[in-house]
Design a protein around this motif. Structure first.
Motif, mmCIF file in Angstrom:
data_model
loop_
_atom_site.group_PDB
_atom_site.id
_atom_site.type_symbol
_atom_site.label_atom_id
_atom_site.label_comp_id
_atom_site.label_asym_id
_atom_site.label_seq_id
_atom_site.Cartn_x
_atom_site.Cartn_y
_atom_site.Cartn_z
ATOM 1 N N GLY A 17 0.817 -1.206 0.000
ATOM 2 C CA GLY A 17 0.000 0.000 0.000
ATOM 3 C C GLY A 17 0.848 1.251 0.000
ATOM 4 N N ARG A 18 0.195 2.389 -0.309
ATOM 5 C CA ARG A 18 0.945 3.636 -0.487
ATOM 6 C C ARG A 18 0.433 4.787 0.393
ATOM 7 N NH1 ARG A 18 4.223 3.435 -4.907
ATOM 8 N NH2 ARG A 18 3.925 1.681 -6.332
ATOM 9 N N SER A 19 -0.462 4.515 1.292
ATOM 10 C CA SER A 19 -1.036 5.580 2.104
ATOM 11 C C SER A 19 -0.003 6.149 3.076
ATOM 12 C CB SER A 19 -2.243 5.049 2.883
ATOM 13 O OG SER A 19 -2.729 6.006 3.793
ATOM 14 N N ASP A 20 -0.231 7.396 3.504
ATOM 15 C CA ASP A 20 0.587 7.980 4.570
ATOM 16 C C ASP A 20 0.205 7.426 5.939
ATOM 17 O OD1 ASP A 20 1.997 9.558 2.782
ATOM 18 O OD2 ASP A 20 0.594 11.236 2.970
ATOM 19 N N ASP A 21 -0.953 6.790 6.041
ATOM 20 C CA ASP A 21 -1.407 6.181 7.290
ATOM 21 C C ASP A 21 -0.881 4.750 7.357
ATOM 22 O OD1 ASP A 21 -2.939 8.444 8.078
ATOM 23 O OD2 ASP A 21 -4.515 7.819 6.691
ATOM 24 N N VAL A 22 -0.102 4.460 8.386
ATOM 25 C CA VAL A 22 0.635 3.195 8.459
ATOM 26 C C VAL A 22 0.052 2.298 9.540
ATOM 27 C CG1 VAL A 22 2.893 2.145 8.886
ATOM 28 C CG2 VAL A 22 2.735 4.309 7.636
ATOM 29 N N VAL A 85 8.837 6.346 9.446
ATOM 30 C CA VAL A 85 7.454 6.458 9.930
ATOM 31 C C VAL A 85 7.478 7.080 11.321
ATOM 32 C CG1 VAL A 85 5.380 5.186 10.580
ATOM 33 C CG2 VAL A 85 6.700 4.477 8.565
ATOM 34 N N GLU A 86 6.866 8.246 11.450
ATOM 35 C CA GLU A 86 6.835 8.918 12.749
ATOM 36 C C GLU A 86 5.835 8.275 13.699
ATOM 37 O OE1 GLU A 86 8.703 11.321 14.046
ATOM 38 O OE2 GLU A 86 9.968 11.184 12.263
ATOM 39 N N ARG A 87 4.632 7.976 13.186
ATOM 40 C CA ARG A 87 3.571 7.415 14.030
ATOM 41 C C ARG A 87 2.832 6.345 13.233
ATOM 42 N NH1 ARG A 87 -0.631 10.976 15.537
ATOM 43 N NH2 ARG A 87 -0.898 9.906 17.524
ATOM 44 N N ALA A 88 2.425 5.287 13.927
ATOM 45 C CA ALA A 88 1.738 4.196 13.251
ATOM 46 C C ALA A 88 0.710 3.573 14.176
ATOM 47 C CB ALA A 88 2.738 3.132 12.805
ATOM 48 N N PHE A 89 -0.302 2.984 13.579
ATOM 49 C CA PHE A 89 -1.162 2.057 14.294
ATOM 50 C C PHE A 89 -0.408 0.731 14.388
ATOM 51 C CE2 PHE A 89 -4.220 4.803 12.011
ATOM 52 C CZ PHE A 89 -4.930 5.303 13.098
ATOM 53 N N GLU A 109 4.289 8.658 21.704
ATOM 54 C CA GLU A 109 4.330 9.634 20.610
ATOM 55 C C GLU A 109 4.495 8.960 19.249
ATOM 56 O OE1 GLU A 109 8.585 8.860 21.725
ATOM 57 O OE2 GLU A 109 6.679 9.102 22.787
ATOM 58 N N ARG A 110 4.851 7.675 19.234
ATOM 59 C CA ARG A 110 5.023 6.949 17.970
ATOM 60 C C ARG A 110 3.807 6.105 17.616
ATOM 61 N NH1 ARG A 110 10.503 6.657 16.611
ATOM 62 N NH2 ARG A 110 9.665 6.348 14.507
ATOM 63 N N THR A 111 2.815 6.070 18.504
ATOM 64 C CA THR A 111 1.712 5.118 18.371
ATOM 65 C C THR A 111 0.379 5.840 18.242
ATOM 66 O OG1 THR A 111 2.996 3.745 19.921
ATOM 67 C CG2 THR A 111 0.806 2.957 19.295
ATOM 68 N N ARG A 112 -0.260 5.737 17.078
ATOM 69 C CA ARG A 112 -1.553 6.377 16.854
ATOM 70 C C ARG A 112 -2.694 5.608 17.498
ATOM 71 N NH1 ARG A 112 -2.580 7.898 10.690
ATOM 72 N NH2 ARG A 112 -4.463 8.722 11.710
ATOM 73 N N GLY A 113 -2.541 4.319 17.579
ATOM 74 C CA GLY A 113 -3.545 3.457 18.168
ATOM 75 C C GLY A 113 -2.989 2.052 18.253
ATOM 76 N N VAL A 114 -3.518 1.266 19.182
ATOM 77 C CA VAL A 114 -3.002 -0.082 19.376
ATOM 78 C C VAL A 114 -4.167 -1.069 19.451
ATOM 79 C CG1 VAL A 114 -2.916 0.199 21.898
ATOM 80 C CG2 VAL A 114 -1.498 -1.536 20.792
ATOM 81 N N VAL A 115 -4.014 -2.177 18.724
ATOM 82 C CA VAL A 115 -4.985 -3.270 18.760
ATOM 83 C C VAL A 115 -4.323 -4.456 19.433
ATOM 84 C CG1 VAL A 115 -6.415 -4.852 17.414
ATOM 85 C CG2 VAL A 115 -6.113 -2.475 16.650
ATOM 86 N N LEU A 116 -4.923 -4.920 20.519
ATOM 87 C CA LEU A 116 -4.411 -6.074 21.253
ATOM 88 C C LEU A 116 -5.343 -7.239 20.971
ATOM 89 C CD1 LEU A 116 -3.476 -4.186 24.508
ATOM 90 C CD2 LEU A 116 -1.920 -5.060 22.759
ATOM 91 N N ALA A 117 -4.929 -8.073 20.032
ATOM 92 C CA ALA A 117 -5.744 -9.192 19.571
ATOM 93 C C ALA A 117 -5.334 -10.458 20.303
ATOM 94 C CB ALA A 117 -5.582 -9.369 18.059
#
Length: 260
Positions: A17-22, A85-89, A109-117
Motif C-alpha cells: 500500500g501507499r497511504s501515509d497512514d501506516v 514512519v513517525e507514528r503508526a497504528f 508519541e510513535r503510536t496512533r492506536g493499538v490493537v491487542l488481539a
C-alpha cells in the motif's frame, strides 16, 4: 529481500500500500510475517501495511544468546525509524502484544492506536500468569500441538485446509530456546497504574472461546486503559484474525476509522 538493520540484527519486513497512514502487524508465537494473508489485501487498500518477523522468527534471526522478547519494542521502534514512519497504528496478536502495547507504553508519541488481539502482553494479570503456567506445562508434554491452543478445535473441523496452512507457516520458524517464555526472559509487566496512564487509543479483541486469553482476562486489562473498548467474537478461539478474518478486519478497520 528487505531487511532493516536495527538493534544489532537484520529484521525482515515487507510493506504493502501507499497511504501515509501506516498499520504495523506484529505476529504471535505460532506465526511470522506470512500470517497476515487475510488482512493485507483488505487493509492495504486504505493503509500502508507493514508486516515483519520478530527476532528469532521467520527470516529475522536473533543473535546467539540474544535478548529475545526483551528487545521487541526497540526492534519495532528501529523498524519505524528505518522506514521513516513517525507514528503508526500497531496490531499485535498474542505474543505480538509485547511489541504493540510495549511500544504504546514506551513511545506513546510513535503510536496512533493499538490493537491487542488475543493478548494483554506485556501486562500480565493473575489470569494471564496462570495461563502461562498451564501452557508451559503443556509445552513440555505436547510441544508441537497448535490445534486447540493457537486455533480452536471447531476451526480445525470447519476449515481443515486453513488449519493445515497455520501449522505449515508456524513450522517455517527456526528453533527457539525451550525457556523462550520463561519469566526471566520477559520484559517487566507494566503496573496497573502504568496501564491506567496509557492515553493511546486501544482496542482489545478476542475470541469467546480463547483458552489463552479468555474474555474475562481481556476485560480486566481493558478496564485499566482509559477509553479502551473490548470486542469479543463468538465461536472463535485464540486466533480471531485467522479463524474469523472478516469479523477481525471489520472490527479493526472500524477502530482505525474512529481513531482518525
Amino acid at each position: 529481500m528487505p531487511h532493516a538493520p536495527v538493534n544489532g540484527i537484520e529484521l525482515y519486513y515487507e510493506t504493502y500500500g501507499r497511504s501515509d497512514d501506516v498499520v504495523v502487524f506484529a505476529h504471535g508465537l505460532g506465526g511470522n510475517h506470512l500470517s497476515w494473508w487475510c488482512q493485507i489485501p483488505v487493509f492495504s487498500e486504505r493503509y500502508r501495511c507493514v508486516v515483519f518477523d520478530h527476532r528469532g522468527f521467520g527470516l529475522s534471526p536473533d543473535v546467539p544468546d540474544g535478548p529475545g522478547i526483551r528487545a521487541f519494542v526497540e526492534d519495532l521502534r528501529g523498524l519505524l525509524d528505518h522506514l521513516g514512519v513517525e507514528r503508526a497504528f500497531v496490531v499485535g496478536q498474542s505474543m505480538g502484544g509485547f511489541s504493540a502495547l510495549g511500544l504504546a507504553l514506551a513511545y506513546p508519541e510513535r503510536t496512533r492506536g493499538v490493537v491487542l488481539a488475543d493478548t494483554t502482553f506485556p501486562y500480565i494479570g493473575p489470569e494471564t500468569r496462570e495461563m502461562m503456567r498451564r501452557q508451559a506445562e503443556r509445552a513440555r508434554t505436547a510441544p508441537d500441538t497448535l490445534r486447540g491452543v493457537a486455533y480452536s478445535e471447531a476451526y480445525a473441523e470447519r476449515d481443515p485446509e486453513g488449519a493445515f496452512l497455520y501449522d505449515r507457516i508456524s513450522r517455517l520458524n527456526p528453533p527457539r530456546p525451550d525457556d523462550f517464555f520463561a519469566p526471566w526472559r520477559l520484559p517487566p509487566s507494566p503496573t496497573e497504574d502504568e496501564m491506567r496512564s496509557l492515553r493511546t487509543p486501544a482496542l482489545f479483541l478476542c475470541g469467546a472461546d480463547d483458552p489463552l486469553f479468555p474474555p474475562s482476562a481481556m476485560e480486566a486489562a481493558s478496564r485499566l486503559v482509559p477509553g479502551s473498548r473490548l470486542v469479543v467474537v463468538p465461536g472463535t478461539g485464540h486466533s480471531v484474525y485467522w479463524e474469523r478474518p472478516e469479523a477481525f478486519n471489520e472490527a479493526v478497520l472500524r477502530f482505525l476509522d474512529e481513531c482518525g
